[in-house]
Design a protein around this motif. Structure first.
Motif, PDB file in Angstrom:
ATOM      1  N   ALA A  82       0.856  -1.189   0.000  1.00 25.88           N
ATOM      2  CA  ALA A  82       0.000   0.000   0.000  1.00 25.88           C
ATOM      3  C   ALA A  82       0.891   1.237   0.000  1.00 25.88           C
ATOM      4  O   ALA A  82       1.723   1.406   0.888  1.00 25.88           O
ATOM      5  CB  ALA A  82      -0.918   0.001   1.224  1.00 25.88           C
ATOM      6  N   TYR A  83       0.711   2.089  -0.999  1.00 25.84           N
ATOM      7  CA  TYR A  83       1.598   3.235  -1.218  1.00 25.84           C
ATOM      8  C   TYR A  83       1.028   4.485  -0.550  1.00 25.84           C
ATOM      9  O   TYR A  83      -0.165   4.779  -0.652  1.00 25.84           O
ATOM     10  CB  TYR A  83       1.748   3.469  -2.722  1.00 25.84           C
ATOM     11  N   ALA A  84       1.896   5.214   0.136  1.00 24.19           N
ATOM     12  CA  ALA A  84       1.478   6.439   0.828  1.00 24.19           C
ATOM     13  C   ALA A  84       1.790   7.674  -0.010  1.00 24.19           C
ATOM     14  O   ALA A  84       2.745   7.693  -0.787  1.00 24.19           O
ATOM     15  CB  ALA A  84       2.173   6.547   2.179  1.00 24.19           C
ATOM     16  N   ALA A  91      -6.994   1.776  -0.026  1.00 25.78           N
ATOM     17  CA  ALA A  91      -6.104   0.722  -0.526  1.00 25.78           C
ATOM     18  C   ALA A  91      -5.887  -0.354   0.531  1.00 25.78           C
ATOM     19  O   ALA A  91      -5.963  -1.555   0.237  1.00 25.78           O
ATOM     20  CB  ALA A  91      -4.773   1.324  -0.962  1.00 25.78           C
ATOM     21  N   VAL A  92      -5.609   0.058   1.751  1.00 18.68           N
ATOM     22  CA  VAL A  92      -5.369  -0.913   2.821  1.00 18.68           C
ATOM     23  C   VAL A  92      -6.595  -1.795   3.027  1.00 18.68           C
ATOM     24  O   VAL A  92      -6.493  -3.034   3.081  1.00 18.68           O
ATOM     25  CB  VAL A  92      -4.993  -0.199   4.130  1.00 18.68           C
ATOM     26  N   ASN A  93      -7.755  -1.183   3.137  1.00 16.90           N
ATOM     27  CA  ASN A  93      -8.984  -1.957   3.358  1.00 16.90           C
ATOM     28  C   ASN A  93      -9.273  -2.909   2.201  1.00 16.90           C
ATOM     29  O   ASN A  93      -9.706  -4.053   2.402  1.00 16.90           O
ATOM     30  CB  ASN A  93     -10.170  -1.012   3.559  1.00 16.90           C
ATOM     31  N   LYS A 142      -4.991   9.233   8.309  1.00 17.97           N
ATOM     32  CA  LYS A 142      -6.167   8.595   7.704  1.00 17.97           C
ATOM     33  C   LYS A 142      -5.927   7.119   7.382  1.00 17.97           C
ATOM     34  O   LYS A 142      -6.886   6.371   7.164  1.00 17.97           O
ATOM     35  CB  LYS A 142      -6.554   9.335   6.421  1.00 17.97           C
ATOM     36  N   THR A 143      -4.666   6.706   7.366  1.00 15.85           N
ATOM     37  CA  THR A 143      -4.327   5.325   7.013  1.00 15.85           C
ATOM     38  C   THR A 143      -4.070   4.459   8.242  1.00 15.85           C
ATOM     39  O   THR A 143      -4.381   3.262   8.243  1.00 15.85           O
ATOM     40  CB  THR A 143      -3.079   5.287   6.107  1.00 15.85           C
ATOM     41  N   LYS A 144      -3.521   5.060   9.278  1.00 15.37           N
ATOM     42  CA  LYS A 144      -3.105   4.294  10.459  1.00 15.37           C
ATOM     43  C   LYS A 144      -4.214   3.423  11.041  1.00 15.37           C
ATOM     44  O   LYS A 144      -3.970   2.239  11.337  1.00 15.37           O
ATOM     45  CB  LYS A 144      -2.552   5.246  11.518  1.00 15.37           C
TER      46      LYS A 144
END
Length: 357
Positions: free
Chosen positions: A248-250, A258-260, A283-285
């Motif tokens: 998953a690219y930040a 993307a993570v989900n 928002k990703t953590k």
């Protein structure tokens, strides 16, 4: 009549001695097997000036060998066509197939080294995968080209010649899987493709290449210190598949989509290619934390391309039960995580592996 018979006998004697000398010279040469997988080195273009927009993976291994007759003077070469693809299409199944073939060949006393021709797009990934699973100290060299075989100044022939010389050199043994491109020798763990089209694309920017090839002779200047090949714990003998691991690219304003999606698609491991020192965007953590709670192994890597991702630096990895990638790029961290998951799901053990390989 007697003179003719004597002359004939003398000629036969000369021919016998010549044949014996050729046979003796051939016997002294290293035995190198070339395993071809396709790529630009086996590509063709519409014209001699076509260096982009060509068709990869069209030339077979015997034609590649025939195009460089000089290699028969430095090695006894045999060729096998393992598969014929553009390297962006390589699969886990093909990695397993290739690695098992390499191990089978290197177990034979009649094989001194292996050269693998490969497309450059994922060459570094295949090289690192082999670096972790090949079970021999004999040289394994991965090689490609940036220009198709039909182009002016095609780099494939000299790269192939250099790779064969390297694979047949005793000094190359025990150094792990090597990449030979542009007269340079790189270690599989650290090299990366750094330019889209130029011939000097493969670089080990910060840690440095390990040697040069000049006049067909390898010169080594530094050693590989991370464990590899026979000193790894990974065994492919009973493996037919690899666990699903995704990246998953930040980026600025990245969210959790993307993570989900990757977790929903069945990922057993996730490499987060974070910004900077592997930072976790707000928002990703939460999505990564939720993924870990579901049993997914999370590795913090960096999209930067150089440097160590510090454990407990930009995130409390101990508390989150995350792993850090050390200096591995996201794409190589994915490979190590896949293999690690064939052995364990312990984050402590997986972290040890990242600091070992």
């Amino acid at each position: 009549m007697l003179f003719a018979r004597s002359a004939h006998a003398a000629l036969c004697g000369v021919l016998f001695l010549f044949a014996a000398a050729v046979q003796a010279q051939t016997a002294k040469l290293p035995n190198v097997t070339i395993l071809a997988t396709g790529g630009t080195i086996a590509g063709t273009g519409a014209t001699s000036t076509t260096t982009v927009g060509y068709t990869a993976a069209t030339v077979g291994v015997q034609s590649l060998i025939a195009a460089v007759p000089e290699i028969t003077k430095v090695a006894n070469v045999t060729g096998e066509q393992v598969f014929q693809i553009a390297s962006e299409n390589i699969s886990d199944a093909q990695w397993l197939q290739l690695a098992k073939r390499v191990n089978l060949l290197l177990a034979q006393s009649s094989v001194d080294g292996i050269v693998i021709t490969h497309g450059t797009d994922t060459l570094e990934e295949t090289a690192y995968f082999l670096n972790l699973v090949v079970k021999s100290r004999k040289p394994v060299v991965v090689v490609g080209s940036m220009r198709p075989s039909t182009a002016l100044s095609a780099d494939g022939p000299i790269n192939l010649y250099n790779a064969v010389r390297l694979a047949g050199t005793p000094e190359a043994a025990g150094r792990g899987v090597l990449v030979a491109m542009n007269d340079q020798i790189h270690a599989a763990r650290d090299v990366t493709k750094a330019n889209t089209t130029t011939a000097d694309t493969f670089r080990t920017t910060e840690l440095g290449m390990i040697g040069y090839i000049q006049g067909g002779k390898p010169f080594f200047y530094r050693d590989v210190t991370r464990n590899h090949t026979v000193d790894t714990e990974f065994d492919l003998a009973k493996l037919d598949t690899l666990p699903q691991v995704d990246v998953a690219y930040a980026y600025a304003n990245v969210g959790d989509v993307a993570v989900n999606a990757l977790v929903a698609a069945g990922a057993k491991g996730l490499v987060h290619a974070g910004v900077g020192n592997g930072s976790l965007p707000a928002k990703t953590k939460p999505a990564l934390v939720a993924a870990r709670a579901k049993g997914v192994i999370v590795v913090r890597a960096s999209r930067v391309g150089q440097g160590i991702v510090a454990r407990n630096g930009e995130a409390n990895d101990d508390q989150l039960d995350f792993v850090v990638a050390d200096t591995l790029s996201p794409q190589k961290a994915r490979i190590l995580l896949m293999l690690a998951l064939t052995k364990t799901t312990s984050t402590k053990e997986i972290q040890r592996m990242f600091y070992t390989y």
